[in-house]
Design a protein around this motif. Structure first.
Motif, PDB file in Angstrom:
ATOM      1  N   GLU A  30       0.827  -1.208   0.000  1.00  0.00           N
ATOM      2  CA  GLU A  30       0.000   0.000   0.000  1.00  0.00           C
ATOM      3  C   GLU A  30       0.861   1.258   0.000  1.00  0.00           C
ATOM      4  OE1 GLU A  30      -0.356  -2.494   2.285  1.00  0.00           O
ATOM      5  OE2 GLU A  30      -2.187  -3.406   1.534  1.00  0.00           O
ATOM      6  N   LYS A  69     -12.488  -5.640 -10.850  1.00  0.00           N
ATOM      7  CA  LYS A  69     -12.985  -4.959  -9.646  1.00  0.00           C
ATOM      8  C   LYS A  69     -11.856  -4.213  -8.940  1.00  0.00           C
ATOM      9  CE  LYS A  69     -16.710  -8.210  -8.801  1.00  0.00           C
ATOM     10  NZ  LYS A  69     -17.220  -9.272  -7.940  1.00  0.00           N
ATOM     11  N   ARG A  70     -10.709  -4.854  -8.840  1.00  0.00           N
ATOM     12  CA  ARG A  70      -9.581  -4.200  -8.175  1.00  0.00           C
ATOM     13  C   ARG A  70      -9.103  -2.993  -8.983  1.00  0.00           C
ATOM     14  NH1 ARG A  70      -5.919  -8.002  -4.848  1.00  0.00           N
ATOM     15  NH2 ARG A  70      -7.493  -9.032  -3.597  1.00  0.00           N
ATOM     16  N   ARG A  97     -11.348  -0.096  -8.338  1.00  0.00           N
ATOM     17  CA  ARG A  97     -11.059   0.526  -7.033  1.00  0.00           C
ATOM     18  C   ARG A  97      -9.756   1.335  -7.086  1.00  0.00           C
ATOM     19  NH1 ARG A  97     -12.997  -4.446  -4.541  1.00  0.00           N
ATOM     20  NH2 ARG A  97     -10.840  -5.116  -4.347  1.00  0.00           N
ATOM     21  N   LEU A  98      -8.750   0.806  -7.765  1.00  0.00           N
ATOM     22  CA  LEU A  98      -7.487   1.540  -7.890  1.00  0.00           C
ATOM     23  C   LEU A  98      -7.678   2.808  -8.714  1.00  0.00           C
ATOM     24  CD1 LEU A  98      -4.961  -1.393  -8.397  1.00  0.00           C
ATOM     25  CD2 LEU A  98      -5.236   0.043  -6.370  1.00  0.00           C
ATOM     26  N   LEU A 115      -1.103  -6.735 -10.534  1.00  0.00           N
ATOM     27  CA  LEU A 115      -2.145  -7.521  -9.864  1.00  0.00           C
ATOM     28  C   LEU A 115      -2.111  -8.976 -10.320  1.00  0.00           C
ATOM     29  CD1 LEU A 115      -5.188  -5.071  -9.890  1.00  0.00           C
ATOM     30  CD2 LEU A 115      -3.869  -5.826  -7.903  1.00  0.00           C
ATOM     31  N   ASP A 128      -2.397  -3.343 -13.715  1.00  0.00           N
ATOM     32  CA  ASP A 128      -3.093  -4.563 -14.121  1.00  0.00           C
ATOM     33  C   ASP A 128      -2.113  -5.737 -14.122  1.00  0.00           C
ATOM     34  OD1 ASP A 128      -3.891  -6.506 -16.537  1.00  0.00           O
ATOM     35  OD2 ASP A 128      -5.735  -5.582 -15.769  1.00  0.00           O
ATOM     36  N   VAL A 155      -3.774 -12.295  -8.457  1.00  0.00           N
ATOM     37  CA  VAL A 155      -5.189 -11.927  -8.473  1.00  0.00           C
ATOM     38  C   VAL A 155      -5.817 -12.567  -9.708  1.00  0.00           C
ATOM     39  CG1 VAL A 155      -6.829 -10.015  -8.618  1.00  0.00           C
ATOM     40  CG2 VAL A 155      -4.741  -9.781  -7.238  1.00  0.00           C
ATOM     41  N   ALA A 189     -11.334 -11.107 -10.646  1.00  0.00           N
ATOM     42  CA  ALA A 189     -11.187 -10.078  -9.616  1.00  0.00           C
ATOM     43  C   ALA A 189     -10.384  -8.868 -10.092  1.00  0.00           C
ATOM     44  CB  ALA A 189     -10.534 -10.674  -8.381  1.00  0.00           C
ATOM     45  N   VAL A 190      -9.605  -9.020 -11.161  1.00  0.00           N
ATOM     46  CA  VAL A 190      -8.756  -7.921 -11.613  1.00  0.00           C
ATOM     47  C   VAL A 190      -9.592  -6.693 -11.962  1.00  0.00           C
ATOM     48  CG1 VAL A 190      -7.205  -7.139 -13.468  1.00  0.00           C
ATOM     49  CG2 VAL A 190      -6.800  -9.315 -12.335  1.00  0.00           C
TER      50      VAL A 190
END
Length: 188
Positions: free
Chosen positions: A55, A110-111, A114-115, A98, A95, A103, A107-108
């Protein structure tokens, strides 16, 4: 602002490059790679307190990309195109990261959404903080809330000073160098 839809259509991958749809990314790639290298400077973590976590590294990289995008003008068509291409490279690399982290394909998306939302939120907040400069209080508050979130005894002043110096250094650089992929970063 920068378009997520344009980023998705420009990524193209192998098929896109075979079909001639992938843009020339050499300068934006060089800017992105320079921001990645800059965001990996040990001083940002050891001396300035950025957490050396996934993070924390995301926040530091995003901050450097926002600095570049802030520098690239909105009115000049070449700089506007470079802003978008830089954002496209950033998304493509996120991308890929991830996927490398394991990942799953489902799910990529959705992530990434969010990113992307996190990026837009950060970009808007940094724009407001940059507008307040030379008063660094809003920038320090933002850095404490984002980059240093969760760090033990965070002191945002050194990182805010570095960000202000980065912004000034990028502003002093000429557009032609930036459009060629060369950014002027100060030492942390």
């Amino acid at each position: 602002m920068i378009s997520l839809r344009a980023a998705k259509t420009r990524q193209g991958g192998i098929l896109g490059s075979l079909l001639g749809k992938k843009p020339a990314w050499s300068a934006p790639r060089a800017l992105h790679d320079g921001a990645v290298a800059r965001s990996r400077q040990a001083a940002l973590y050891a001396r300035m307190g950025a957490p050396d976590t996934v993070e924390g590294r995301f926040e530091v990289l995003t901050l450097h990309l926002i600095l570049l995008i802030d520098r690239l003008g909105r009115r000049d068509p070449a700089e506007a195109a470079a802003r978008q291409a830089l954002f496209d490279v950033y998304l493509a690399d996120l991308d890929g990261a991830l996927r490398e982290m394991g990942v799953g394909d489902l799910a990529v998306g959705k992530r990434m959404r969010r990113l992307g939302e996190a990026f837009y939120g950060r970009a808007s907040a940094y724009e407001t903080a940059f507008a307040a400069l030379p008063d660094t209080a809003p920038l320090q508050a933002l850095i404490a809330r984002t980059v240093l979130h969760g760090a033990p005894e965070p002191d945002p002043a050194p990182l805010a000073d570095y960000v202000a110096r980065c912004r000034a250094s990028l502003a002093r650089g000429d557009s032609s160098s930036l459009l060629a992929g060369a950014a002027r970063w100060p030492d942390p």
